[in-house]
Design a protein around this motif. Structure first.
Motif, short mmCIF file in Angstrom:
data_model
loop_
_atom_site.label_atom_id
_atom_site.label_comp_id
_atom_site.label_asym_id
_atom_site.label_seq_id
_atom_site.Cartn_x
_atom_site.Cartn_y
_atom_site.Cartn_z
N PRO A 123 -162.54 -55.34 28.01
CA PRO A 123 -161.89 -53.49 28.76
C PRO A 123 -163.10 -52.50 28.39
CG PRO A 123 -159.93 -53.89 26.92
CD PRO A 123 -161.16 -55.41 27.27
N ASP A 124 -163.25 -52.79 27.77
CA ASP A 124 -164.26 -51.71 26.70
C ASP A 124 -165.94 -51.95 27.20
OD1 ASP A 124 -164.89 -53.76 24.84
OD2 ASP A 124 -165.43 -52.64 23.01
N SER A 125 -166.12 -53.04 28.20
CA SER A 125 -167.70 -52.81 28.91
C SER A 125 -167.86 -53.11 29.93
CB SER A 125 -167.59 -55.17 28.32
OG SER A 125 -167.59 -55.11 27.18
N LEU A 126 -169.01 -52.80 29.84
CA LEU A 126 -169.76 -53.01 31.58
C LEU A 126 -170.02 -54.04 32.49
CD1 LEU A 126 -169.59 -50.85 34.19
CD2 LEU A 126 -171.83 -50.23 32.96
N LEU A 127 -169.40 -54.38 33.19
CA LEU A 127 -170.05 -55.64 33.85
C LEU A 127 -170.35 -55.61 35.38
CD1 LEU A 127 -167.56 -56.71 31.21
CD2 LEU A 127 -167.23 -58.91 32.95
N PHE A 128 -171.35 -56.30 35.73
CA PHE A 128 -172.43 -56.30 36.74
C PHE A 128 -172.05 -57.80 37.24
CE2 PHE A 128 -174.24 -52.62 34.46
CZ PHE A 128 -174.57 -52.36 35.48
N ASN A 129 -170.79 -57.69 38.22
CA ASN A 129 -170.74 -58.72 39.70
C ASN A 129 -172.61 -59.11 39.74
OD1 ASN A 129 -170.08 -61.19 40.97
ND2 ASN A 129 -168.85 -59.26 42.19
N ALA A 130 -172.90 -60.60 39.88
CA ALA A 130 -174.41 -61.21 40.50
C ALA A 130 -174.18 -62.32 40.82
CB ALA A 130 -175.49 -60.55 39.07
N GLY A 131 -172.27 -62.79 41.06
CA GLY A 131 -172.20 -64.16 41.65
C GLY A 131 -171.15 -64.37 42.54
N SER A 132 -170.45 -63.44 42.53
CA SER A 132 -169.03 -63.52 43.26
C SER A 132 -168.95 -62.63 44.34
CB SER A 132 -167.00 -63.16 42.97
OG SER A 132 -166.94 -63.61 43.93
N PRO A 133 -169.11 -62.87 45.95
CA PRO A 133 -169.19 -61.85 47.42
C PRO A 133 -167.81 -61.73 47.81
CG PRO A 133 -169.42 -64.25 47.68
CD PRO A 133 -169.42 -64.20 46.29
N ASP A 134 -166.53 -62.18 46.79
CA ASP A 134 -165.08 -61.68 47.06
C ASP A 134 -165.02 -60.91 47.71
OD1 ASP A 134 -162.87 -63.45 46.93
OD2 ASP A 134 -162.16 -61.24 46.36
N ASP A 135 -164.63 -60.32 49.35
CA ASP A 135 -164.26 -59.22 49.75
C ASP A 135 -162.86 -58.32 48.71
OD1 ASP A 135 -165.88 -58.80 51.50
OD2 ASP A 135 -165.04 -59.77 52.76
N ARG A 136 -161.79 -59.11 48.26
CA ARG A 136 -161.00 -58.23 47.36
C ARG A 136 -161.12 -57.89 46.73
NH1 ARG A 136 -157.68 -63.93 46.84
NH2 ARG A 136 -159.79 -64.58 46.09
N LEU A 137 -162.82 -58.12 45.69
CA LEU A 137 -162.68 -56.75 45.14
C LEU A 137 -163.18 -55.75 45.20
CD1 LEU A 137 -164.25 -60.29 42.55
CD2 LEU A 137 -162.72 -59.68 42.08
N ARG A 138 -163.90 -55.86 45.65
CA ARG A 138 -164.27 -54.52 46.76
C ARG A 138 -163.14 -54.18 47.25
NH1 ARG A 138 -167.96 -59.45 45.81
NH2 ARG A 138 -169.96 -58.78 45.35
N SER A 139 -161.93 -54.18 47.86
CA SER A 139 -161.02 -53.43 48.99
C SER A 139 -160.09 -53.70 48.64
CB SER A 139 -161.01 -54.58 50.55
OG SER A 139 -160.94 -56.10 50.17
N THR A 140 -159.19 -54.51 47.92
CA THR A 140 -157.73 -54.80 47.16
C THR A 140 -157.56 -54.60 45.66
OG1 THR A 140 -157.65 -57.60 47.45
CG2 THR A 140 -157.01 -55.25 49.52
N ASP A 141 -158.54 -55.75 45.37
CA ASP A 141 -157.72 -56.13 43.85
C ASP A 141 -159.16 -55.58 42.53
OD1 ASP A 141 -156.54 -57.30 44.87
OD2 ASP A 141 -157.37 -58.67 44.97
N CYS A 142 -160.27 -54.14 42.98
CA CYS A 142 -160.89 -53.94 42.34
C CYS A 142 -161.16 -53.50 40.70
CB CYS A 142 -161.14 -52.02 43.03
SG CYS A 142 -161.28 -52.18 44.66
N LEU A 143 -162.05 -53.85 40.40
CA LEU A 143 -161.88 -53.97 38.42
C LEU A 143 -162.66 -52.47 37.97
CD1 LEU A 143 -162.90 -57.66 38.09
CD2 LEU A 143 -160.57 -56.75 38.60
N ALA A 144 -161.87 -51.97 36.77
CA ALA A 144 -162.22 -50.50 36.62
C ALA A 144 -163.42 -50.49 35.66
CB ALA A 144 -161.61 -49.82 36.06
#
Length: 390
Positions: A123-144
């Motif tokens: 939780p104290d880190s910053l992650l860059f997603n370079a592998g998943s095109p999942d739409d829910r991660l960008r529309s309903t289930d955003c990760l802070a």
């Protein structure tokens, strides 16, 4: 003993002070972790060319080299700690080990489920997603604590739909594979078709098994027999049957989607706006073509470097806030300055539309306008996002 002249004494003192200052000011250390896990797709009907085992990691490695080239003049030193594993459990263990070493910036090339697990564990880190095109991660289930450099399925589908409308291929047959990823890609195609006015005249599910007594080439003409269409859209992300669709359809029509004419984040044939130099540097490093996950990982590291250059610090929250402020235009060799969407952390970027050995077009297409940024015509726009992204 001979005495030094006053001027010589001053010079010696100045040199000693400068040497002491340089020794005291150590380079700013920017440590980045790379976490890679790609599930085995299982047996496939087609003898598809597999994705390189080091896809993603090589892009991150090149970005570290590029960042150190400029970092040498800014007293910054970039390093990459990599872990490519074969299970979600091993991925979490590797992430925790890197975190224990002090790393707080990560490039992740893994499925959505693993990305969610890592987001919660770090939780104290910053992650860059370079592998998943999942739409829910960008529309309903955003990760802070996650930003996305890989395009979403919605962005890819919108890019393709814009091109189809431009070419007036507005009646489509949709073929959908059996996996969850195929279903997700098909959902993105349906959304894009509705959004841009492409009519789906029929939708068919591919349900044939891998029995080698059956021939996909023999099945395909009858399988694609339906009302007339301008184009066949295919949702087959792992490449099971989609390779057999082109040139085997009932009507002589183009094929697009996961096979045939394909929207993607990056491709070998992208060469304008300085991209040819990036391609050559990558090929010299990796001995192969750069793909979309390589570019996404490269873009993630370069996003960190651009933020560090401006902030002169490596705090993950400060970097995240700057990335989302739209005050940090990024160069991605795509002809436009890139930036992250404040409402879901997705990197805005043009989408190449390619066939296997040629660039056909790039979206957003001319004429598809947006009130603030034409690149926001691709993927989920702010009014469509229901998650609360802090």
């Amino acid at each position: 003993m001979r005495q030094l002249a006053p001027y010589a004494v001053i010079c010696l003192l100045t040199m000693a002070w400068a040497s002491h200052g340089q020794a005291a000011e150590a380079p700013l250390q920017v440590q980045i972790g790379y976490l890679g896990y790609r599930p085995d797709p299982g047996p496939l009907l087609s003898n598809v060319i597999p994705e390189p085992a080091d896809a993603g990691q090589r892009g991150a490695e090149l970005a570290i080299i590029d960042s150190n080239s400029t970092g040498a003049f800014l007293n910054q030193r970039y390093s990459l700690t990599s872990a490519s594993v074969d299970s979600p459990e091993a991925l979490l263990t590797a992430a925790q080990a890197q975190h224990a070493q002090g790393l707080r910036l990560f490039v992740v090339n893994a499925p959505a489920a693993s990305l969610r697990q890592l987001s919660a564990a770090l939780p104290d880190s910053l992650l860059f997603n370079a592998g998943s095109p999942d739409d829910r991660l960008r529309s309903t289930d955003c990760l802070a604590n996650v930003l996305h450099t890989l395009p979403s399925r919605a962005m890819l589908a919108d890019a393709l739909a814009q091109f189809l409308v431009l070419r007036k291929w507005q009646k489509a047959l949709l073929i959908v594979g059996p996996t969850e990823d195929d279903q997700a890609y098909a959902a993105a195609l349906r959304r894009a078709a509705k959004r841009f006015g492409v009519q789906l005249v029929a939708e068919k599910a591919w349900r044939f098994d891998n029995d080698q007594r059956r021939s996909a080439q023999a099945d395909m003409p009858l399988f694609t027999q339906t009302a007339d269409y301008d184009v066949v859209l295919v949702a087959d992300e792992r490449g099971d049957f989609g390779e057999y669709v082109p040139y085997q359809t009932w009507y002589p029509r183009p094929v697009a989607g996961t096979q045939g004419l394909t929207p993607t984040g990056w491709h070998k044939t992208v060469e304008t706006y300085g991209a040819a130099q990036l391609q050559k540097r990558f090929e010299a490093l990796a001995g192969r073509w750069m793909n979309d996950r390589d570019f996404a990982a490269w873009m993630a590291v370069r996003s960190v470097a651009s933020a560090v250059n401006k902030l002169r610090q490596v705090d993950p929250q400060a970097i995240r806030q700057l990335e989302l402020s739209e005050q940090l235009p990024l160069d991605g060799f795509k002809g436009r300055k890139l930036s992250y969407r404040a409402w879901n952390g997705q990197l805005r970027q043009p989408i190449p539309i390619v066939q296997p050995r040629a660039l056909v077009s790039t979206s957003p297409q001319d004429g598809f306008l947006h009130p603030t940024n034409e690149m926001d015509s691709l993927g989920y726009d702010q009014p469509e996002v229901t998650c609360r992204f802090p």
